[in-house]
Design a protein around this motif. Structure first.
Motif, short mmCIF file in Angstrom:
data_model
loop_
_atom_site.label_atom_id
_atom_site.label_comp_id
_atom_site.label_asym_id
_atom_site.label_seq_id
_atom_site.Cartn_x
_atom_site.Cartn_y
_atom_site.Cartn_z
N ARG A 95 4.16 -49.95 37.99
CA ARG A 95 5.08 -50.15 36.63
C ARG A 95 6.11 -49.00 36.63
NH1 ARG A 95 3.69 -52.70 32.23
NH2 ARG A 95 4.63 -51.38 31.04
N ALA A 99 10.17 -50.22 36.67
CA ALA A 99 11.11 -49.67 35.60
C ALA A 99 12.20 -48.96 36.16
CB ALA A 99 10.39 -48.56 34.91
N MET A 147 10.85 -56.03 35.82
CA MET A 147 9.93 -55.61 34.49
C MET A 147 9.54 -57.08 33.85
SD MET A 147 12.11 -52.08 33.23
CE MET A 147 13.77 -53.03 33.62
N ALA A 268 14.44 -49.95 30.22
CA ALA A 268 13.17 -49.94 30.58
C ALA A 268 12.05 -49.58 29.15
CB ALA A 268 13.06 -48.56 31.21
N TYR A 273 8.36 -50.20 28.99
CA TYR A 273 8.24 -49.26 29.95
C TYR A 273 8.27 -47.62 29.91
CZ TYR A 273 7.33 -53.21 33.11
OH TYR A 273 6.78 -54.58 33.66
#
Length: 301
Positions: A95, A99, A147, A268, A273
């Motif tokens: 993750r 991002a 993403m 993001a 995120y």
């Protein structure tokens, strides 16, 4: 040419925004709406006007466009490939990579537009506007894709809602079709554009955060190295390959060494995120721009 002195006005505004946000009552609660205003209105108007201001001669700028696109694609490929590097992939959080990959290839258009005019006058401004017009949609697609895929977001919906993509694509289409902004509207549009540069740079400074830079150190070093060291070297190779003239080479090298986009952390955070981590990368990239721009313009050029 003293490139450090040339960069001083832009980075002074960034520092001013940081100090105002950190040490006065004009804190993040004030600057967050300013960021939204710049991102959704002021900056799209600036992009649209910059592209519409002069006729775009795609044949004359084809070498520069090809060099910019190929340099960008190389940066995107390197950023995407980081989890597959044998000595690095195991230590990267999926993750965090989704991002932060955008940090390696996106760029701060506020600084780019302000710098190009001082480097090469109106011609430099038009050339970098063309690069922005071509590359922003591509880079935003590349930023949203990891993403959207990892976070189960609607990919096409995110693209259609992105104001930078809408402004640049519509500006290019209108320019190529021969449309122009009416004379009676130009003064208002010019004032909005001028406001976007100053507010955008100050908002970038106000958004700087150093707190989470210790997170994912290897990933941070990798994406920032691509942005500030590898990208200028790739751009130099492309300038030689396409035999760009001195003005085009200067614009391409400046374009390749810009700090990453201040809207990386906005995107993001909006997509769910770790916004503060990406904000830390944007902060460090902004600081590194003080080194990478003189390196690209003074050493490589």
């Amino acid at each position: 040419m003293n490139y450090a002195q040339l960069l001083l006005p832009d980075f002074s505004l960034i520092l001013c925004g940081y100090l105002i946000c950190r040490y006065t009552a004009l804190n993040r609660s004030v600057w967050q709406p300013v960021e939204s205003l710049v991102y959704y209105l002021l900056f799209p108007v600036l992009l649209f006007q910059s592209i519409m201001k002069s006729p775009v001669d795609l044949s004359a700028a084809s070498g520069l466009i090809a060099a910019g696109v190929l340099s960008g694609l190389a940066g995107i490929g390197l950023a995407y490939s980081l989890p597959r590097w044998p000595w690095l992939g195991r230590r990267i959080d999926a993750r965090d990579h989704a991002a932060s990959a955008q940090v390696a290839f996106r760029f701060n258009s506020f600084i780019g537009l302000a710098l190009a005019e001082r480097l090469a006058g109106p011609q430099g401004l038009l050339l970098i506007a063309v690069l922005i017009g071509v590359c922003v949609p591509m880079f935003n697609v590349a930023a949203v894709w990891p993403m959207a895929r990892a976070g189960q977001h609607g990919f096409l919906r995110e693209l259609v809602r992105n104001p930078l993509i809408v402004a640049t694509v519509s500006g290019l289409v209108a320019n190529l079709l021969g449309f122009r902004i009416p004379d009676w509207l130009n003064p208002a549009v010019s004032r909005i554009s001028a406001a976007s540069l100053a507010l955008g740079l100050m908002a970038a400074g106000a958004g700087m955060q150093f707190g989470l830079l210790t997170r994912s150190k290897l990933l941070s070093v990798a994406v920032l190295s691509i942005r500030h060291l590898v990208q200028p070297l790739i751009a130099l190779a492309m300038a030689l390959l396409f035999r760009l003239d001195p003005v085009q080479t200067t614009v391409l090298l400046a374009f390749s060494a810009l700090p990453t986009a201040s809207t990386c952390y906005v995107l993001a955070a909006r997509m769910g995120y770790n916004g503060p981590y990406v904000a830390g990368l944007v902060t460090l990239s902004t600081v590194l721009g003080v080194v990478s721009l003189p390196f690209a313009l003074g050493v490589l050029r």
